[in-house]
Design an enzyme around this catalytic site. Sequence first.
Site, mmCIF file in Angstrom:
data_model
loop_
_atom_site.group_PDB
_atom_site.id
_atom_site.type_symbol
_atom_site.label_atom_id
_atom_site.label_comp_id
_atom_site.label_asym_id
_atom_site.label_seq_id
_atom_site.Cartn_x
_atom_site.Cartn_y
_atom_site.Cartn_z
ATOM 1 N N LYS A 1 100.789 47.881 51.710
ATOM 2 C CA LYS A 1 99.520 47.752 51.027
ATOM 3 C C LYS A 1 99.882 47.938 49.424
ATOM 4 O O LYS A 1 99.316 47.495 48.603
ATOM 5 C CB LYS A 1 98.527 48.636 51.271
ATOM 6 N N GLU B 1 92.125 54.813 47.084
ATOM 7 C CA GLU B 1 91.140 53.681 46.528
ATOM 8 C C GLU B 1 89.905 54.165 46.359
ATOM 9 O O GLU B 1 89.316 55.100 46.877
ATOM 10 C CB GLU B 1 91.247 52.645 47.484
ATOM 11 N N HIS C 1 85.983 49.722 61.816
ATOM 12 C CA HIS C 1 86.795 48.937 60.806
ATOM 13 C C HIS C 1 87.408 47.605 61.728
ATOM 14 O O HIS C 1 88.324 47.062 61.306
ATOM 15 C CB HIS C 1 87.997 49.988 60.340
ATOM 16 N N ARG D 1 99.300 35.462 58.564
ATOM 17 C CA ARG D 1 99.257 34.717 59.902
ATOM 18 C C ARG D 1 97.978 34.060 60.361
ATOM 19 O O ARG D 1 96.994 34.318 59.421
ATOM 20 C CB ARG D 1 99.478 35.982 60.993
HETATM 21 P P1 ADP Z 1 93.740 47.490 57.967
HETATM 22 O O1 ADP Z 1 95.010 46.972 57.298
HETATM 23 O O2 ADP Z 1 93.833 48.677 58.834
HETATM 24 O O3 ADP Z 1 92.872 46.497 58.492
HETATM 25 P P2 ADP Z 1 92.081 47.264 55.649
HETATM 26 O O4 ADP Z 1 92.615 47.613 54.064
HETATM 27 O O5 ADP Z 1 92.057 46.059 55.768
HETATM 28 O O6 ADP Z 1 92.804 47.979 56.784
HETATM 29 O O7 ADP Z 1 90.671 47.922 55.545
HETATM 30 C C1 ADP Z 1 89.622 47.710 56.805
HETATM 31 C C2 ADP Z 1 88.384 48.214 56.613
HETATM 32 O O8 ADP Z 1 88.032 49.160 55.994
HETATM 33 C C3 ADP Z 1 87.889 46.824 55.860
HETATM 34 O O9 ADP Z 1 87.556 45.867 56.169
HETATM 35 C C4 ADP Z 1 86.463 47.660 55.244
HETATM 36 O O10 ADP Z 1 85.427 47.437 56.008
HETATM 37 C C5 ADP Z 1 87.246 49.204 54.923
HETATM 38 N N1 ADP Z 1 87.431 49.506 53.617
HETATM 39 C C6 ADP Z 1 88.949 49.099 53.381
HETATM 40 N N2 ADP Z 1 88.998 49.733 51.833
HETATM 41 C C7 ADP Z 1 87.894 49.974 51.440
HETATM 42 C C8 ADP Z 1 87.497 50.814 50.467
HETATM 43 N N3 ADP Z 1 88.155 50.638 49.377
HETATM 44 N N4 ADP Z 1 86.032 50.966 50.401
HETATM 45 C C9 ADP Z 1 85.274 50.862 51.471
HETATM 46 N N5 ADP Z 1 85.727 50.134 52.583
HETATM 47 C C10 ADP Z 1 87.027 49.919 52.544
#
Ligand code: ADP
Length: 625
Positions: free
Chosen positions: A116, A200, A235, A297
Amino acid sequence: MIKSLLIANRGEIACRVIRTARRMGIRTVAVYSDADRNSLHVRSADEAVHIGPSPARESYLVGERIIAAAKATGAEGIHPGYGFLSENAEFAQAVIDAGLVWVGPKPASITAMGLKDAAKARMIAAGVPVTPGYLGDDQSPDRLQAEADAIGYPVLIKAVAGGGGKGMRRVERAEDFAESLTSCRREAASSFGDDRVLIEKYILSPRHIEVQVFGDSHGNVVHLFERDCSLQRRHQKVIEEAPAPGMDEATREAVCGAAVRAAKAVDYEGAGTIEFIADGSEGLRADRIWFMEMNTRLQVEHPVTEEITGVDLVEWQLRVASGEVLPKRQDELSINGWAMEARLYAEDPAKGFLPSIGRLEILDFNTSERVETGVGSSDEISTFYDPMIAKLIVHRPDRDETITELARAVGNIMIWPVRTNAGFLHAALTHQDFLAANVDTGFIGKNEDVLINRPNPSEKLWLYAARELSSNFEWTPLNGFRLNAPYYDRMAIGLDGTSRSVKLESCTFPDPLSGGLNVSSYESAGGLVVIHHGHGYFFKHQMRGTGQNVQQDGAILSPMPGKVISVDVAAGQTVTKGQKLLVLEAMKMEHALVAPFDGIVAELNVEAGAQVQVEAVLVQVTKAD
Ligand code: ADP
């Protein structure tokens, strides 16, 4: 174009890929573990190779076995599906090194987007907006805390190697940071073998917006518009749609343009998804949408994009992997209507969403809408893999109609005895806030109680169940035979420990289904499963003499007209659960009525020899406290 393809996956996605490959005249090879010996994907493929024991790490995750299977069957290419090895750059490289076609992006593109923090850094360089935060190498707790303080709370700590919703911690206050950091690191180390984190800003009212991108080996990249996947549980996506509600043209252009830049920045080939997070507190605005990560993917939710664009994404994957130019240019792609997908899981919302495993005695999707599944009737849901049973996809001219039809479809799914989240999906789809597109990723968390609640059956549902049960009931020769006894015109039916006596006459007129009661039902071991709005109700014909004919309040009712032949307790007596209270003779048989729980005989309304009517309260037991 390749002529044969091995699918390094299982379940619905394997079946999905096989379908398109077959349509394109490509020979398909499935791989399977012990548990999947007779699975639908194995039955659907032209050929299948056993690759090991049931646990995925001994079969679907063993790259060498999969490559060996491709070699042994003469497959020219490998499609990884999603999950398993799909984002494993080493495996992709091994496939290529073995002289096979990898249906996916270049290994270097996977690596570039794999972590990430590195991915975010690249995106910043490519001019893609990213969530404000800290990505640095200095991982000391003090530095991380200082950065979090500077960003301002709430913040999100994310494992740089995280995925699947794991390795994330929301921190509300500076005081809680240190502890959350420790636990996030611990989880990251054990789940991903890498305890580095990034910080973040936690986006309030977050909406998950993602863009489907596609690249070819000739340097072309297009987008196929956005999807909104804000309806998530912990999530994990539950319902996805395309396009995103409230997305105006300018915002769409901005976010889709950023996605194409992101894909170009890593020389992207094949199908990919750029995930963004949007602050939806004031609708979707271009300056409030930030890059989150790229999935290199095909996504689970790709069908909604297929529906609105008319593109078969798997076909594009196979064409691009075979070296062809993208079948369409950007200006040849457009959005047509609305599409929505619901993920049906074998899980029991009432029991904390615990996976519900076992044989699908009954599996009938009962719909003509698009269904993507990897199981058939009498297949088994095992503990080894993801408990997703199917995805239901609906495509209509507008969002309202799409929701109506999807709610109808999930409401009618007939699955038993495995429990599903169909009722939960139905409740979410018909929730006012969802209908109004007033949804962020916190929607399910906020409404979970309402969404998992199975409503009590309506009067009509009881009548319907009684009618179906009575028509299936095996009447003895004495049934309906009346001399002096009243006609046997009622039936006691039970549901989850409660029971009702229903007048059979009222079950047939007016028809309980008139006025649009939408139900499906089928007989199963001694009862009737009724599905209404996705919820399952198991009604039973009340077995006489088993003592089930009680209401929860302890009133012991006469299940049918008859004669009391013995009373075995006295008023005021203490009784234990299951203790015989009295014996009733009816229809020439004796029926013992027993205490439903430990308690006291508060009322005794009959004595031996009494003639009683159906539903007469014979005994009242009250709970001992
Ligand atoms: P993963 O790789 O585990 O799927 P992500 O980074 O894609 O993790 O985040 C998964 C979910 O977490 C997102 O779809 C969102 O709902 C929530 N999320 C991620 N980053 C943030 C953020 N900065 N603020 C609020 N919610 C977040």
